[in-house]
Structures are given as C-alpha cells and as structure tokens.
Scaffold this motif. Structure first.
Motif, PDB file in Angstrom:
ATOM      1  N   ARG A 141       0.831  -1.209   0.000  1.00  0.00           N
ATOM      2  CA  ARG A 141       0.000   0.000   0.000  1.00  0.00           C
ATOM      3  C   ARG A 141       0.865   1.258   0.000  1.00  0.00           C
ATOM      4  NH1 ARG A 141      -4.520  -0.187   4.308  1.00  0.00           N
ATOM      5  NH2 ARG A 141      -5.115  -1.934   2.989  1.00  0.00           N
ATOM      6  N   SER A 142       1.907   1.250   0.771  1.00  0.00           N
ATOM      7  CA  SER A 142       2.822   2.406   0.794  1.00  0.00           C
ATOM      8  C   SER A 142       3.597   2.511  -0.510  1.00  0.00           C
ATOM      9  CB  SER A 142       3.795   2.296   1.964  1.00  0.00           C
ATOM     10  OG  SER A 142       3.109   2.394   3.183  1.00  0.00           O
ATOM     11  N   VAL A 143       3.982   1.370  -1.033  1.00  0.00           N
ATOM     12  CA  VAL A 143       4.757   1.351  -2.279  1.00  0.00           C
ATOM     13  C   VAL A 143       3.960   1.958  -3.426  1.00  0.00           C
ATOM     14  CG1 VAL A 143       5.754  -0.183  -4.030  1.00  0.00           C
ATOM     15  CG2 VAL A 143       6.235  -0.571  -1.606  1.00  0.00           C
ATOM     16  N   ILE A 144       2.695   1.550  -3.583  1.00  0.00           N
ATOM     17  CA  ILE A 144       1.914   2.050  -4.724  1.00  0.00           C
ATOM     18  C   ILE A 144       1.636   3.544  -4.599  1.00  0.00           C
ATOM     19  CG2 ILE A 144      -0.460   1.637  -3.928  1.00  0.00           C
ATOM     20  CD1 ILE A 144      -0.865   0.458  -6.855  1.00  0.00           C
ATOM     21  N   ARG A 145       1.627   4.041  -3.379  1.00  0.00           N
ATOM     22  CA  ARG A 145       1.348   5.462  -3.184  1.00  0.00           C
ATOM     23  C   ARG A 145       2.586   6.344  -3.365  1.00  0.00           C
ATOM     24  NH1 ARG A 145      -2.464   6.264   1.814  1.00  0.00           N
ATOM     25  NH2 ARG A 145      -3.120   8.086   0.645  1.00  0.00           N
ATOM     26  N   GLN A 146       3.716   5.733  -3.725  1.00  0.00           N
ATOM     27  CA  GLN A 146       4.927   6.501  -4.020  1.00  0.00           C
ATOM     28  C   GLN A 146       4.773   7.291  -5.315  1.00  0.00           C
ATOM     29  OE1 GLN A 146       8.144   3.701  -4.136  1.00  0.00           O
ATOM     30  NE2 GLN A 146       8.109   3.365  -1.927  1.00  0.00           N
ATOM     31  N   ARG A 147       3.868   6.838  -6.158  1.00  0.00           N
ATOM     32  CA  ARG A 147       3.602   7.512  -7.434  1.00  0.00           C
ATOM     33  C   ARG A 147       2.130   7.849  -7.527  1.00  0.00           C
ATOM     34  NH1 ARG A 147       7.444   8.306 -11.444  1.00  0.00           N
ATOM     35  NH2 ARG A 147       9.342   7.275 -10.806  1.00  0.00           N
ATOM     36  N   GLU A 148       1.817   8.861  -8.279  1.00  0.00           N
ATOM     37  CA  GLU A 148       0.430   9.250  -8.505  1.00  0.00           C
ATOM     38  C   GLU A 148      -0.246   8.203  -9.383  1.00  0.00           C
ATOM     39  OE1 GLU A 148      -1.144  11.913  -7.200  1.00  0.00           O
ATOM     40  OE2 GLU A 148       0.694  12.465  -6.132  1.00  0.00           O
ATOM     41  N   ARG A 149      -1.531   8.011  -9.143  1.00  0.00           N
ATOM     42  CA  ARG A 149      -2.287   7.036  -9.939  1.00  0.00           C
ATOM     43  C   ARG A 149      -2.194   7.336 -11.422  1.00  0.00           C
ATOM     44  NH1 ARG A 149      -8.105   7.061  -8.569  1.00  0.00           N
ATOM     45  NH2 ARG A 149      -7.660   9.198  -8.068  1.00  0.00           N
ATOM     46  N   ASP A 150      -2.242   8.612 -11.803  1.00  0.00           N
ATOM     47  CA  ASP A 150      -2.195   8.952 -13.220  1.00  0.00           C
ATOM     48  C   ASP A 150      -0.865   8.557 -13.856  1.00  0.00           C
ATOM     49  OD1 ASP A 150      -0.808  10.972 -11.894  1.00  0.00           O
ATOM     50  OD2 ASP A 150      -1.817  12.608 -12.919  1.00  0.00           O
ATOM     51  N   GLU A 151       0.222   8.641 -13.116  1.00  0.00           N
ATOM     52  CA  GLU A 151       1.514   8.209 -13.639  1.00  0.00           C
ATOM     53  C   GLU A 151       1.517   6.705 -13.893  1.00  0.00           C
ATOM     54  OE1 GLU A 151       5.204  10.399 -11.915  1.00  0.00           O
ATOM     55  OE2 GLU A 151       3.761  10.085 -10.279  1.00  0.00           O
ATOM     56  N   LEU A 152       0.986   5.955 -12.943  1.00  0.00           N
ATOM     57  CA  LEU A 152       0.932   4.507 -13.081  1.00  0.00           C
ATOM     58  C   LEU A 152       0.038   4.108 -14.251  1.00  0.00           C
ATOM     59  CD1 LEU A 152       0.628   3.612  -9.298  1.00  0.00           C
ATOM     60  CD2 LEU A 152       2.678   3.431 -10.729  1.00  0.00           C
ATOM     61  N   LEU A 153      -1.121   4.729 -14.349  1.00  0.00           N
ATOM     62  CA  LEU A 153      -2.044   4.416 -15.450  1.00  0.00           C
ATOM     63  C   LEU A 153      -1.452   4.788 -16.805  1.00  0.00           C
ATOM     64  CD1 LEU A 153      -5.473   5.427 -13.914  1.00  0.00           C
ATOM     65  CD2 LEU A 153      -4.806   3.156 -14.720  1.00  0.00           C
ATOM     66  N   GLU A 154      -0.748   5.902 -16.848  1.00  0.00           N
ATOM     67  CA  GLU A 154      -0.117   6.331 -18.097  1.00  0.00           C
ATOM     68  C   GLU A 154       0.886   5.280 -18.557  1.00  0.00           C
ATOM     69  OE1 GLU A 154       3.073   8.460 -20.454  1.00  0.00           O
ATOM     70  OE2 GLU A 154       3.269   7.715 -18.422  1.00  0.00           O
ATOM     71  N   ARG A 155       1.666   4.745 -17.637  1.00  0.00           N
ATOM     72  CA  ARG A 155       2.660   3.725 -17.978  1.00  0.00           C
ATOM     73  C   ARG A 155       1.990   2.424 -18.422  1.00  0.00           C
ATOM     74  NH1 ARG A 155       5.823   1.970 -20.802  1.00  0.00           N
ATOM     75  NH2 ARG A 155       7.210   0.337 -20.131  1.00  0.00           N
ATOM     76  N   ILE A 156       0.933   2.035 -17.738  1.00  0.00           N
ATOM     77  CA  ILE A 156       0.205   0.818 -18.107  1.00  0.00           C
ATOM     78  C   ILE A 156      -0.385   0.952 -19.503  1.00  0.00           C
ATOM     79  CG2 ILE A 156      -1.844  -0.566 -17.583  1.00  0.00           C
ATOM     80  CD1 ILE A 156      -1.223   0.069 -14.583  1.00  0.00           C
ATOM     81  N   LEU A 157      -1.030   2.077 -19.772  1.00  0.00           N
ATOM     82  CA  LEU A 157      -1.644   2.300 -21.080  1.00  0.00           C
ATOM     83  C   LEU A 157      -0.593   2.343 -22.179  1.00  0.00           C
ATOM     84  CD1 LEU A 157      -4.152   2.845 -22.770  1.00  0.00           C
ATOM     85  CD2 LEU A 157      -3.899   5.269 -22.220  1.00  0.00           C
TER      86      LEU A 157
END
Length: 93
Positions: free
Chosen positions: A67-83
């Motif tokens: 939970r702490s690890v995933i919050r190191q980055r903004e959700r939009d950054e993670l989604l942008e990389r996935i997309l």
C-alpha cells in the motif's frame, strides 16, 4: 449575461502531460504490488482496477508494504505507464 473565464475552454481539448520518469521504477512498483496481492490470495487485476478507479488505497494490501509502495507515485503516472505499455505491445502506438 457575462461569460466566466472557464467558458473559454469549453470545446477545447486540454493537454495532459506526465513528465517522463524512470519507467523501470514504475514497473518495479507495479510488480511488487501485484506480487503482494497475489501472495495474499487476491486477484491483483481486480484490486488494482478498484484502486485506480476509486483512489481508495484499501484495495491494496499492506502485505510487503504494498500500500505504501503504490502510493509513491500518482495514480495517473501509473495508469499512463500501463496504457503506454499496452498500446506499444499491441502495435497501437
């Protein structure tokens, strides 16, 4: 009736740019969280979608500090990389 400043942007497409950060770090974050969810018996895809859609971190387990690890980055950054990865791997970009 006067127009508000926001009326000027109606009908225009806004640009959304995410700075190009280290993609390897984002890959490692997603892999670590995925593994932690899987280890705890959750469906990692369903849990990640729940997190991305709602922003609620309780979709992510605390196991292995995910939970702490995933919050190191903004959700939009993670989604942008996935997309971006999906589009590249499916010859769409």
């Amino acid at each position: 009736m006067s127009k508000s400043p926001n009326d000027k942007s109606i009908g225009k497409t806004m640009r959304y740019n995410i700075p190009q950060d280290d993609n390897q770090e984002i890959r490692e974050i997603l892999q670590q969280v995925y593994n932690a969810l899987e280890e705890k018996g959750y469906n990692p895809i369903n849990q990640l979608v729940g997190y991305f859609m709602s922003g609620d971190p309780t979709y992510i387990t605390n196991h292995r500090n995910a939970r702490s690890v995933i919050r190191q980055r903004e959700r939009d950054e993670l989604l942008e990389r996935i997309l971006k990865s999906y589009l590249e791997n499916n010859s769409l970009s």
